[in-house]
Scaffold this active site. Sequence first.
Site: not given
Length: 351
Positions: A138-140, A142, A286
Site C-alpha cells: 500500500l502507498d505510504r 493509504t 488515485r
Amino acid sequence: MLLLFTQPCSHKKKCCPLQPFTLMLSIPKPLVPSAVAMSGSPQPEPTHSPQNAPMSTQNYPVPLSPPLPPISKQIELNRAIVASSNSTLFSLSVTDILYNDDSLIAVNKPQGIYCDTVLSSLAGDPSQSPELHLANRLDRDTTGVMLITKSHKVASKLVKAFTDHKVQKTYIALCTGPSPGWERVTVRSGHGRSKFGAWRVYSASDVGRALPGGSVVRSMETSFEVLSVNGKGRFREVSESEVRNEEESNVLVVEEKSVENDNNNNYENEIVVRAYPRSGRTHQIRLHCQYLGISIVGDVKYEGVYEWKGVTHHAHHLHAETLSFEHPVTGHRVLLRAPLPPWATQGRFCE
C-alpha cells in the site's frame, strides 16, 4: 589534430638522427541533424544534409492526465521525512492485527507508515516466522488491509494469485469535486510513466505503445460506486459476491483528456466512493479519481486539496477496505476487512 613525423637531416652522410617535425591538420566536425520536437514544429534541416542519414524521432503517446502540480514536490518531500522519522518509533499494535494463522498474518496498516516499516516491526518479534514476506503493498499514506506471508512457499503461491488477478480488493476514498452524474462507472484506460517519470493516465488505444525509458503503456481498469455526496447516503458493507463480481456497466473507455478542475467551484462537494480495482497498477485509484474530476482529499500529486474548509490534510484519504482470496494452504475463501478510519465515518453518512 596534430601528427608527428620524422625526416632525415640535410647532410649527405647519415650523421644525424632523424629529425621530428609536426604537421597540423584541420578535420571538420561531423554535422548532426536536428531532431523534430515531439510536440512542436519540425526544426530546420541541416545545410549539409546530403552527407548525413536522416534521424528518426520516437513518437511517444501523449498522457491524458495533467502533470504533477508544482506544489506537490515539497509537500511530498516533507511527508516522506516525517514518515521516515516515525519509522524509528513505530511498533505494530495487537489491535492492528486483522487475521493470523500458521501461513498468513493480515494487519490494518496505519496512515503515514511505510509497508516495510510494518514488516520490520513484525520481524522484530521473536515469535514470528523468519520468512516474512509482503504479499501486497500500500502507498505510504493509504490505510487498510496489508497481507504478509510466513513462508517462501506461501509467498510464491500468493504472488501467482495476484498476478493471475485471483485476488479481489475494494477501497474507500474521500474526494472533492463536482457531484458525479453516475452512481456506478467503470474507467478503462492506459497507464504508464511520462518522460519526467510521473505516473499518468493514457488513452486505452495507446496500450502496448512504447514510452520513454523503455517501458510500455499497460491497461488499467477501476470500477467506482458513489456512497455519499455531502453526507447524503448510507454506508453499507460490501459483500463477497460484490467484491468478486466483475460484471461491468456504464464503461468509460478513456480516449480524451481528463476533466479539468475549476478551483472556484469543484471543491464544494464532498464525495465518498468505493473503488473496485480490476488491475493492479501503481496509484491506479488515485489516477482514475483525478481523471473523473474527483481527486482524493490530501492527494497533492493528483490535484487533491491540501487545505480545505479550514483543515490542512497531511495525507491522502484512501483506505484498503477489503481483500478477498483463496487461502494458499487450505483452499478456503478468505475475506479480510479493515475497519474504516475516522475520516471515512465522521459526518460522511446519514444516521
